[in-house]
Write a protein that holds these residues in place. Structure first.
Motif, PDB file in Angstrom:
ATOM      1  N   UNK A  58       0.813  -1.215   0.000  1.00 16.86           N
ATOM      2  CA  UNK A  58       0.000   0.000   0.000  1.00 16.86           C
ATOM      3  C   UNK A  58       0.847   1.266   0.000  1.00 16.86           C
ATOM      4  N   UNK A  59       2.135   1.138   0.138  1.00 20.90           N
ATOM      5  CA  UNK A  59       3.004   2.321   0.202  1.00 20.90           C
ATOM      6  C   UNK A  59       3.919   2.336  -1.020  1.00 20.90           C
ATOM      7  N   UNK A  60       3.579   3.152  -1.973  1.00 21.69           N
ATOM      8  CA  UNK A  60       4.377   3.234  -3.190  1.00 21.69           C
ATOM      9  C   UNK A  60       5.535   4.208  -2.968  1.00 21.69           C
ATOM     10  N   UNK A  61       6.709   3.667  -2.711  1.00 21.70           N
ATOM     11  CA  UNK A  61       7.864   4.507  -2.392  1.00 21.70           C
ATOM     12  C   UNK A  61       8.276   5.383  -3.572  1.00 21.70           C
ATOM     13  N   UNK A  62       7.886   5.014  -4.774  1.00 23.66           N
ATOM     14  CA  UNK A  62       8.297   5.782  -5.946  1.00 23.66           C
ATOM     15  C   UNK A  62       7.424   7.001  -6.216  1.00 23.66           C
ATOM     16  N   UNK A  63       6.341   7.154  -5.445  1.00 25.34           N
ATOM     17  CA  UNK A  63       5.506   8.342  -5.596  1.00 25.34           C
ATOM     18  C   UNK A  63       5.981   9.509  -4.729  1.00 25.34           C
ATOM     19  N   UNK A  64       6.990   9.288  -3.923  1.00 21.49           N
ATOM     20  CA  UNK A  64       7.517  10.356  -3.060  1.00 21.49           C
ATOM     21  C   UNK A  64       8.491  11.229  -3.837  1.00 21.49           C
ATOM     22  N   UNK A  65       8.296  12.530  -3.747  1.00 21.80           N
ATOM     23  CA  UNK A  65       9.233  13.483  -4.352  1.00 21.80           C
ATOM     24  C   UNK A  65       9.445  14.601  -3.344  1.00 21.80           C
ATOM     25  N   UNK A  66      10.625  14.641  -2.765  1.00 19.69           N
ATOM     26  CA  UNK A  66      10.926  15.626  -1.735  1.00 19.69           C
ATOM     27  C   UNK A  66      11.637  16.848  -2.307  1.00 19.69           C
ATOM     28  N   UNK A  67      11.512  17.047  -3.624  1.00 22.33           N
ATOM     29  CA  UNK A  67      12.072  18.230  -4.238  1.00 22.33           C
ATOM     30  C   UNK A  67      13.299  17.980  -5.090  1.00 22.33           C
ATOM     31  N   UNK A  68      13.840  16.797  -5.054  1.00 20.81           N
ATOM     32  CA  UNK A  68      15.023  16.516  -5.877  1.00 20.81           C
ATOM     33  C   UNK A  68      14.755  15.430  -6.919  1.00 20.81           C
ATOM     34  N   UNK A  69      13.463  15.167  -7.166  1.00 20.99           N
ATOM     35  CA  UNK A  69      13.085  14.200  -8.196  1.00 20.99           C
ATOM     36  C   UNK A  69      12.571  12.905  -7.595  1.00 20.99           C
ATOM     37  N   UNK A  70      11.940  12.118  -8.429  1.00 18.09           N
ATOM     38  CA  UNK A  70      11.378  10.845  -7.968  1.00 18.09           C
ATOM     39  C   UNK A  70      12.494   9.846  -7.683  1.00 18.09           C
ATOM     40  N   UNK A  71      12.282   8.965  -6.696  1.00 18.48           N
ATOM     41  CA  UNK A  71      13.292   7.959  -6.352  1.00 18.48           C
ATOM     42  C   UNK A  71      13.529   6.975  -7.503  1.00 18.48           C
ATOM     43  N   UNK A  72      14.733   6.463  -7.566  1.00 15.51           N
ATOM     44  CA  UNK A  72      15.055   5.424  -8.549  1.00 15.51           C
ATOM     45  C   UNK A  72      15.296   4.082  -7.874  1.00 15.51           C
ATOM     46  N   UNK A  73      15.373   4.068  -6.532  1.00 11.94           N
ATOM     47  CA  UNK A  73      15.566   2.825  -5.781  1.00 11.94           C
ATOM     48  C   UNK A  73      15.026   3.011  -4.374  1.00 11.94           C
ATOM     49  N   UNK A  74      14.661   1.921  -3.750  1.00  9.38           N
ATOM     50  CA  UNK A  74      14.210   1.940  -2.366  1.00  9.38           C
ATOM     51  C   UNK A  74      15.127   1.032  -1.568  1.00  9.38           C
TER      52      UNK A  74
END
Length: 123
Positions: A58-74
């Motif tokens: 239920x937690x899509x880590x790739x939808x987080x953007x803290x201002x430096x772009x979307x994540x490429x890995x978790x």
């Protein structure tokens, strides 16, 4: 797993994940509020036989953007990187799963040396 096989373990994990919704979650939260339990002691003692699988579909880590772009890995923090810790995340690509598997070198060697294990995962 030695007695019932990998399929049985996978089925039990699937049943547990499927049960984590609706009323089961409310019941768990209410129970925790009445008697809080805090986990600690990470990483576990070196000689323990712990396998931990954690994360949430239920937690899509790739939808987080803290201002430096979307994540490429978790990835986990270093305190959670211990032998037997497995984290599963929905992948950046639809329908995929990213797995972070932390195993000690001796655990990896034991898996490589286990013919039955290799046969099972090669099917």
């Amino acid at each position: 797993m030695l007695e019932r096989g990998v399929g049985h373990a996978a089925r039990k994990m699937n049943d547990h994940v499927a049960a984590q919704g609706g009323e089961a979650v409310v019941k768990t939260v209410k129970s925790w509020v009445r008697k809080p339990v805090l986990f600690g002691g990470f990483p576990p003692p070196k000689r323990s036989t712990v396998v931990m699988i954690a994360s949430s579909h239920r937690h899509n880590v790739y939808d987080n953007d803290f201002g430096w772009g979307k994540p490429i890995a978790a990835l986990s923090g270093t305190i959670e990187r211990f032998d037997g810790n497995i984290k599963l995340y929905p992948a950046a690509a639809d329908g995929g799963i990213d797995a972070e598997v932390c195993l000690a070198p001796e655990t990896m060697q034991a898996m490589e040396d286990d013919a039955e294990f290799l046969e099972t995962i090669s099917m």
